[in-house]
Design a protein around this motif. Structure first.
Motif, PDB file in Angstrom:
ATOM      1  N   ASP A  17      29.015   4.498  19.848  1.00 30.39           N
ATOM      2  CA  ASP A  17      28.004   5.365  19.240  1.00 30.39           C
ATOM      3  C   ASP A  17      28.548   6.708  18.766  1.00 30.39           C
ATOM      4  O   ASP A  17      27.792   7.544  18.275  1.00 30.39           O
ATOM      5  CB  ASP A  17      26.855   5.594  20.233  1.00 30.39           C
ATOM      6  CG  ASP A  17      26.107   4.325  20.558  1.00 30.39           C
ATOM      7  OD1 ASP A  17      25.888   3.526  19.634  1.00 30.39           O
ATOM      8  OD2 ASP A  17      25.759   4.142  21.732  1.00 30.39           O
ATOM      9  N   LYS A  19      30.366   7.568  16.159  1.00 34.38           N
ATOM     10  CA  LYS A  19      30.177   7.816  14.723  1.00 34.38           C
ATOM     11  C   LYS A  19      28.715   8.156  14.420  1.00 34.38           C
ATOM     12  O   LYS A  19      28.430   9.019  13.593  1.00 34.38           O
ATOM     13  CB  LYS A  19      30.648   6.618  13.904  1.00 34.38           C
ATOM     14  CG  LYS A  19      32.150   6.493  13.880  1.00 34.38           C
ATOM     15  CD  LYS A  19      32.606   5.328  13.025  1.00 34.38           C
ATOM     16  CE  LYS A  19      34.128   5.212  13.078  1.00 34.38           C
ATOM     17  NZ  LYS A  19      34.629   4.055  12.353  1.00 34.38           N
ATOM     18  N   THR A  20      27.788   7.483  15.106  1.00 36.36           N
ATOM     19  CA  THR A  20      26.367   7.800  14.936  1.00 36.36           C
ATOM     20  C   THR A  20      26.092   9.233  15.375  1.00 36.36           C
ATOM     21  O   THR A  20      25.363   9.965  14.699  1.00 36.36           O
ATOM     22  CB  THR A  20      25.496   6.814  15.741  1.00 36.36           C
ATOM     23  OG1 THR A  20      25.770   5.492  15.296  1.00 36.36           O
ATOM     24  CG2 THR A  20      24.024   7.127  15.609  1.00 36.36           C
ATOM     25  N   GLU A  24      24.390  12.185  13.225  1.00 32.44           N
ATOM     26  CA  GLU A  24      23.156  12.832  13.678  1.00 32.44           C
ATOM     27  C   GLU A  24      23.291  14.347  13.683  1.00 32.44           C
ATOM     28  O   GLU A  24      22.455  15.069  13.146  1.00 32.44           O
ATOM     29  CB  GLU A  24      22.810  12.398  15.107  1.00 32.44           C
ATOM     30  CG  GLU A  24      22.227  11.044  15.257  1.00 32.44           C
ATOM     31  CD  GLU A  24      21.957  10.699  16.713  1.00 32.44           C
ATOM     32  OE1 GLU A  24      22.170  11.547  17.614  1.00 32.44           O
ATOM     33  OE2 GLU A  24      21.519   9.573  16.961  1.00 32.44           O
ATOM     34  N   SER A  67      19.617   2.005  19.980  1.00 32.58           N
ATOM     35  CA  SER A  67      20.335   2.849  19.015  1.00 32.58           C
ATOM     36  C   SER A  67      20.288   4.296  19.473  1.00 32.58           C
ATOM     37  O   SER A  67      19.226   4.798  19.867  1.00 32.58           O
ATOM     38  CB  SER A  67      19.694   2.755  17.631  1.00 32.58           C
ATOM     39  OG  SER A  67      19.817   1.462  17.110  1.00 32.58           O
TER      40      SER A  67
END
Length: 171
Positions: A17, A19-20, A24, A67
């Motif tokens: 996560d 890269k997410t 964000e 997610s």
């Protein structure tokens, strides 16, 4: 800090996560209201956050349908005195998820006795103001806080948590 709410799972961040997380926090609509994150936000910053979360039992991330959508945590600023911080990815604003997260985090920390909880929000961040009021925080003053994003001190509102249900937290 690991727990579930009706829609969300609060848990430690996963490597997949990172890269997410960068995307964000890289969103300027989010970053402008955060005080302790650089902009641009890099993969190394995400790794540093992950290491902090792993070491601190009071820091976690927010997941919706598995997610990553944000982060939440408490920083102990003195013995028994905690500061709440949270962030939510822009596409999830306005859906009650921040309020749900903060309520869950406060319930988690309520398991500890004789503590005080504070929070601040930057002037202009009306959504955070509303979340804090809905979850039991009361205004205690105005001040300034250094923002890495803005590279200067910015005005903020300081608030203190008061739990009416069990009277653990005094006004």
């Amino acid at each position: 800090m690991i727990f579930k709410t009706s829609r969300l799972e609060i848990k430690k961040i996963r490597k997949k996560d990172f890269k997410t997380l960068v995307l964000e926090i890289g969103n300027k609509k989010v970053a402008k209201f955060l005080t302790n994150v650089p902009n641009p936000y890099s993969l190394q910053d995400a790794i540093n956050w992950s290491n902090l979360v792993k070491r601190n039992k009071f820091q976690s991330n927010i997941y919706f349908n598995d997610s990553l959508i944000g982060g939440v945590g408490f920083k102990e600023i003195d013995l028994g005195v905690f500061e709440l911080g949270y962030r939510l990815a822009y596409p999830y604003w306005g859906n009650g998820m921040a309020t749900e997260t903060v309520n869950g985090a406060l319930r988690f920390l309520n398991n500890f006795n004789n503590i005080e909880i504070f929070a601040s929000y930057l002037i202009g961040n009306n959504a955070s103001r509303n979340v804090l009021i809905k979850t039991g925080f009361n205004f205690i003053g105005e001040g300034e806080i250094f923002s890495i994003f803005h590279n200067k001190k910015v005005p903020c509102i300081k608030m203190k948590y008061y739990n009416k249900k069990n009277n653990l937290f005094k006004k």
